[in-house]
Design an enzyme around this catalytic site. Structure first.
Site, mmCIF file in Angstrom:
data_model
loop_
_atom_site.group_PDB
_atom_site.id
_atom_site.type_symbol
_atom_site.label_atom_id
_atom_site.label_comp_id
_atom_site.label_asym_id
_atom_site.label_seq_id
_atom_site.Cartn_x
_atom_site.Cartn_y
_atom_site.Cartn_z
ATOM 1 N N HIS A 135 0.836 -1.202 0.000
ATOM 2 C CA HIS A 135 0.000 0.000 0.000
ATOM 3 C C HIS A 135 0.868 1.247 0.000
ATOM 4 C CE1 HIS A 135 0.688 0.713 4.310
ATOM 5 N NE2 HIS A 135 0.227 -0.490 4.605
ATOM 6 N N CYS A 162 2.988 -4.604 6.763
ATOM 7 C CA CYS A 162 2.715 -4.392 5.346
ATOM 8 C C CYS A 162 3.953 -3.815 4.643
ATOM 9 C CB CYS A 162 1.529 -3.446 5.170
ATOM 10 S SG CYS A 162 -0.043 -4.165 5.718
#
Length: 186
Positions: A135, A162
């Site tokens: 992301h 992430c």
């Protein structure tokens, strides 16, 4: 005049030897990586590879280098700056999983995690169907990018597991097909 010529020849010989050893040589990626890092721009100054035309498309994440490599087989086609997970202070383990994965079909424009007080845009899942993502750099509750966090991109581990990318790099990852192999290594 002969002394100057000998000095120049000696300098040229040392430079050639050094480049031959790879000490002074730069790679293609080094020469096109954007410097300084700008989270609002692609990591390289050249276009992204055409995923549909790339044979054996795969992604390699090198945690210790803070890089994501878009590859054709083992050949690097594009390099992205990233920031992955910090080491968990309680367990001493990486918070970004290290193994073989695939891009999953779960993708989205944005999310916000109230408990972490952080969100992001342009996310693509690679593990547990929405738990581990590629992301953008983080956003606040209003969807504004957090410049202090964005400055960590490509320099240090900063996430909760992430893989953080620049805004355009995260959008590009979204264009890659589900099933694209992802390898995450230290």
């Amino acid at each position: 005049m002969k002394i100057k010529a000998r000095i120049l020849l000696a300098v040229a010989a040392v430079a050639t030897f050094t480049i031959g050893l790879g000490v002074a040589a730069t790679t293609h990626a080094d020469s096109v990586m954007r410097k300084p890092i700008d989270y609002q721009k692609p990591s390289e100054t050249v276009p992204y590879p055409d995923a549909k035309a790339t044979k054996d498309l795969n992604i390699l994440v090198k945690l210790n280098r803070h890089r994501v490599y878009i590859r054709s087989g083992k050949q690097i086609m594009y390099t992205m700056y990233c920031s992955a997970g910090m080491v968990d202070p309680k367990t001493g383990e990486e918070t970004t999983p290290i193994s073989q994965f695939e891009l999953q079909s779960e993708r989205g424009n944005s999310f916000y995690n109230k408990s972490l007080k952080e969100g992001a845009t342009d996310w693509t899942s690679f593990k547990n169907h929405g738990e581990y993502l590629f992301h953008s750099v983080p956003t606040d509750a209003n969807g504004n990018y957090k410049p202090k966090e964005a400055k960590k991109l490509g320099k240090t581990n900063a996430s909760h597991g992430c893989i953080r990318l620049s805004i355009p790099d995260a959008k590009y990852i979204q264009t890659l097909p589900a099933g694209t192999p992802v390898t995450i290594e230290r």
